[in-house]
Design a protein around this motif. Structure first.
Motif, mmCIF file in Angstrom:
data_model
loop_
_atom_site.group_PDB
_atom_site.id
_atom_site.type_symbol
_atom_site.label_atom_id
_atom_site.label_comp_id
_atom_site.label_asym_id
_atom_site.label_seq_id
_atom_site.Cartn_x
_atom_site.Cartn_y
_atom_site.Cartn_z
ATOM 1 N N ASP A 20 61.305 30.453 36.160
ATOM 2 C CA ASP A 20 60.672 30.027 34.907
ATOM 3 C C ASP A 20 59.301 29.414 35.138
ATOM 4 O O ASP A 20 58.544 29.204 34.185
ATOM 5 C CB ASP A 20 61.576 29.043 34.143
ATOM 6 C CG ASP A 20 62.049 27.887 35.000
ATOM 7 O OD1 ASP A 20 62.210 28.082 36.215
ATOM 8 O OD2 ASP A 20 62.274 26.792 34.467
ATOM 9 N N GLN A 63 62.432 29.548 25.610
ATOM 10 C CA GLN A 63 61.233 30.144 26.205
ATOM 11 C C GLN A 63 61.532 31.520 26.752
ATOM 12 O O GLN A 63 60.746 32.463 26.607
ATOM 13 C CB GLN A 63 60.690 29.231 27.314
ATOM 14 C CG GLN A 63 59.382 29.704 27.923
ATOM 15 C CD GLN A 63 58.270 29.857 26.882
ATOM 16 O OE1 GLN A 63 58.078 28.961 26.043
ATOM 17 N NE2 GLN A 63 57.568 30.970 26.926
ATOM 18 N N TRP A 64 62.690 31.652 27.399
ATOM 19 C CA TRP A 64 63.074 32.950 27.970
ATOM 20 C C TRP A 64 63.270 33.999 26.879
ATOM 21 O O TRP A 64 62.744 35.103 26.976
ATOM 22 C CB TRP A 64 64.351 32.791 28.779
ATOM 23 C CG TRP A 64 64.880 34.072 29.340
ATOM 24 C CD1 TRP A 64 64.309 34.834 30.319
ATOM 25 C CD2 TRP A 64 66.067 34.752 28.944
ATOM 26 N NE1 TRP A 64 65.093 35.943 30.569
ATOM 27 C CE2 TRP A 64 66.174 35.915 29.745
ATOM 28 C CE3 TRP A 64 67.068 34.476 28.007
ATOM 29 C CZ2 TRP A 64 67.241 36.813 29.611
ATOM 30 C CZ3 TRP A 64 68.129 35.363 27.879
ATOM 31 C CH2 TRP A 64 68.203 36.523 28.668
ATOM 32 N N PRO A 89 71.055 23.332 18.654
ATOM 33 C CA PRO A 89 69.769 23.404 19.361
ATOM 34 C C PRO A 89 69.918 24.079 20.728
ATOM 35 O O PRO A 89 70.779 23.710 21.515
ATOM 36 C CB PRO A 89 69.370 21.925 19.504
ATOM 37 C CG PRO A 89 70.115 21.221 18.421
ATOM 38 C CD PRO A 89 71.408 21.954 18.279
ATOM 39 N N LEU A 90 69.069 25.059 20.992
ATOM 40 C CA LEU A 90 69.102 25.737 22.272
ATOM 41 C C LEU A 90 68.294 24.967 23.303
ATOM 42 O O LEU A 90 67.350 24.248 22.972
ATOM 43 C CB LEU A 90 68.523 27.150 22.142
ATOM 44 C CG LEU A 90 69.286 28.150 21.270
ATOM 45 C CD1 LEU A 90 68.508 29.461 21.180
ATOM 46 C CD2 LEU A 90 70.678 28.400 21.812
ATOM 47 N N ASP A 91 68.676 25.119 24.543
ATOM 48 C CA ASP A 91 67.922 24.541 25.639
ATOM 49 C C ASP A 91 66.508 25.118 25.640
ATOM 50 O O ASP A 91 66.297 26.296 25.330
ATOM 51 C CB ASP A 91 68.629 24.858 26.958
ATOM 52 C CG ASP A 91 67.905 24.272 28.148
ATOM 53 O OD1 ASP A 91 68.112 23.098 28.444
ATOM 54 O OD2 ASP A 91 67.123 25.020 28.775
ATOM 55 N N LYS A 92 65.518 24.297 25.998
ATOM 56 C CA LYS A 92 64.133 24.749 25.978
ATOM 57 C C LYS A 92 63.904 25.948 26.884
ATOM 58 O O LYS A 92 63.132 26.853 26.551
ATOM 59 C CB LYS A 92 63.198 23.599 26.391
ATOM 60 C CG LYS A 92 63.074 22.488 25.346
ATOM 61 C CD LYS A 92 62.065 21.446 25.793
ATOM 62 C CE LYS A 92 61.899 20.366 24.736
ATOM 63 N NZ LYS A 92 60.920 19.329 25.157
ATOM 64 N N LYS A 93 64.583 25.966 28.038
ATOM 65 C CA LYS A 93 64.427 27.096 28.958
ATOM 66 C C LYS A 93 64.952 28.373 28.322
ATOM 67 O O LYS A 93 64.341 29.439 28.458
ATOM 68 C CB LYS A 93 65.162 26.813 30.261
ATOM 69 C CG LYS A 93 65.054 27.968 31.264
ATOM 70 C CD LYS A 93 65.814 27.706 32.557
ATOM 71 C CE LYS A 93 65.737 28.918 33.488
ATOM 72 N NZ LYS A 93 66.479 28.706 34.758
ATOM 73 N N VAL A 94 66.075 28.277 27.623
ATOM 74 C CA VAL A 94 66.656 29.447 26.973
ATOM 75 C C VAL A 94 65.727 29.961 25.877
ATOM 76 O O VAL A 94 65.499 31.171 25.748
ATOM 77 C CB VAL A 94 68.044 29.115 26.378
ATOM 78 C CG1 VAL A 94 68.586 30.306 25.588
ATOM 79 C CG2 VAL A 94 69.012 28.726 27.478
ATOM 80 N N GLY A 108 64.064 28.160 17.998
ATOM 81 C CA GLY A 108 65.357 28.659 18.431
ATOM 82 C C GLY A 108 66.237 29.212 17.340
ATOM 83 O O GLY A 108 67.419 29.489 17.579
ATOM 84 N N TRP A 136 63.885 34.802 33.916
ATOM 85 C CA TRP A 136 64.900 33.758 33.779
ATOM 86 C C TRP A 136 65.030 32.922 35.049
ATOM 87 O O TRP A 136 65.071 31.701 34.998
ATOM 88 C CB TRP A 136 66.255 34.375 33.436
ATOM 89 C CG TRP A 136 67.379 33.388 33.477
ATOM 90 C CD1 TRP A 136 68.403 33.315 34.371
ATOM 91 C CD2 TRP A 136 67.584 32.282 32.577
ATOM 92 N NE1 TRP A 136 69.225 32.261 34.095
ATOM 93 C CE2 TRP A 136 68.753 31.598 33.000
ATOM 94 C CE3 TRP A 136 66.891 31.808 31.458
ATOM 95 C CZ2 TRP A 136 69.245 30.477 32.342
ATOM 96 C CZ3 TRP A 136 67.381 30.677 30.808
ATOM 97 C CH2 TRP A 136 68.537 30.030 31.235
ATOM 98 N N ARG A 192 75.459 27.733 17.799
ATOM 99 C CA ARG A 192 75.227 27.012 19.047
ATOM 100 C C ARG A 192 74.581 25.655 18.842
ATOM 101 O O ARG A 192 74.709 24.759 19.668
ATOM 102 C CB ARG A 192 74.317 27.847 19.969
ATOM 103 C CG ARG A 192 74.992 29.006 20.648
ATOM 104 C CD ARG A 192 74.000 29.709 21.549
ATOM 105 N NE ARG A 192 74.488 30.989 22.026
ATOM 106 C CZ ARG A 192 73.766 31.829 22.748
ATOM 107 N NH1 ARG A 192 72.521 31.523 23.083
ATOM 108 N NH2 ARG A 192 74.266 32.990 23.144
#
Length: 254
Positions: A208, A165-166, A158-163, A129, A205, A156
């Motif tokens: 997922d 991956q996207w 650590p980013l969310d894992k979904k973010v 990330g 998005w 920010r």
């Protein structure tokens, strides 16, 4: 919009000149068999109910006239129920356009290139990330090393894992978009490539579980060529993906 039956069926979806340059097309209009504008109009009742049986029969015998392919595909892909009225379909259309605009704004807030008329073909973050200040990305997006996007990305945490991956898929989508149907005049315009990228990025998005796979750009390409409105093209593509996912589950049992 759908309008009353007396209105020309192709008044909403016009074939744009840049979409008619497919070389050596094999499609030939078969008089009396091809689903023409007149036959398409006649397939609707005054309220807007569609006789799907007769429509499918004519399509099977002679194909679809190019000027109405977009709106016919919306029914074939299940965007609209043949038993719905003109008014009901217009309400659904506007609701879906609003939903698409909302998703697009959500994605734009995460990555400002969405909806900008551009797209990327190089990664912008690492698998952890962290931002990648790739010169190619900076050139493609005009973000600049000192842009608010990269400053915000660094702040920010650590980013969310979904973010993550996207965002990791965005340049992969861009690489495929850059190779899609490039013999067509339609894709000589960067804004059309960007429209294709935007749709695929939004789909990755919101779904997922599927995300993005190579080849999806080729499936989406006809949608944006035949449907003027980006949101309408997105929903046609979304319905197509639903069918493909169901087929995958049916034959692969997963």
């Amino acid at each position: 919009m759908w309008g009353a039956p007396a209105e020309p069926a192709d008044s909403y979806y016009q074939i744009r000149p840049e979409c008619t340059d497919v070389p050596n097309t094999r499609f030939k209009i078969k008089p009396g068999k091809t689903l023409s504008v007149r036959k398409w109009q006649a397939a609707f009742t005054q309220e807007g109910f569609l006789d799907m049986g007769k429509t499918l029969n004519r399509i099977q015998r002679g194909g679809i006239h190019p000027t109405i392919r977009g709106e016919v595909w919306e029914f074939l892909l299940g965007c609209y129920d043949p038993k719905s009225t003109f008014e009901e379909r217009e309400q659904i259309r506007q609701r879906r356009r609003s939903q698409y605009a909302s998703w697009k704004q959500e994605c734009k807030q995460m990555f400002p290139v969405i909806g900008s008329g551009g797209f990327i073909t190089a990664p912008v973050i690492t698998e952890k990330g962290q931002p990648i200040l790739d010169p190619l990305v900076l050139q493609e997006t005009n973000l600049g090393e000192d842009s608010d996007f990269f400053k915000e990305l660094e702040s920010r945490g650590p980013l969310d894992k979904k973010v993550i991956q996207w965002m990791l898929t965005l340049h992969q989508i861009g690489l495929d978009v850059n190779r899609t149907d490039r013999t067509l005049v339609f894709y000589e315009k960067k804004e059309n490539l960007s429209k294709l990228w935007d749709i695929l990025a939004l789909y990755a998005w919101i779904d997922d579980d599927v995300g993005y796979c190579q080849g999806m750009s080729d499936l989406c390409s006809p949608m944006i060529m035949l449907l003027e409105d980006e949101a309408d093209a997105f929903w046609c593509f979304e319905r197509l993906m639903r069918r493909l996912v169901r087929l995958h589950m049916l034959f692969c049992g997963s």
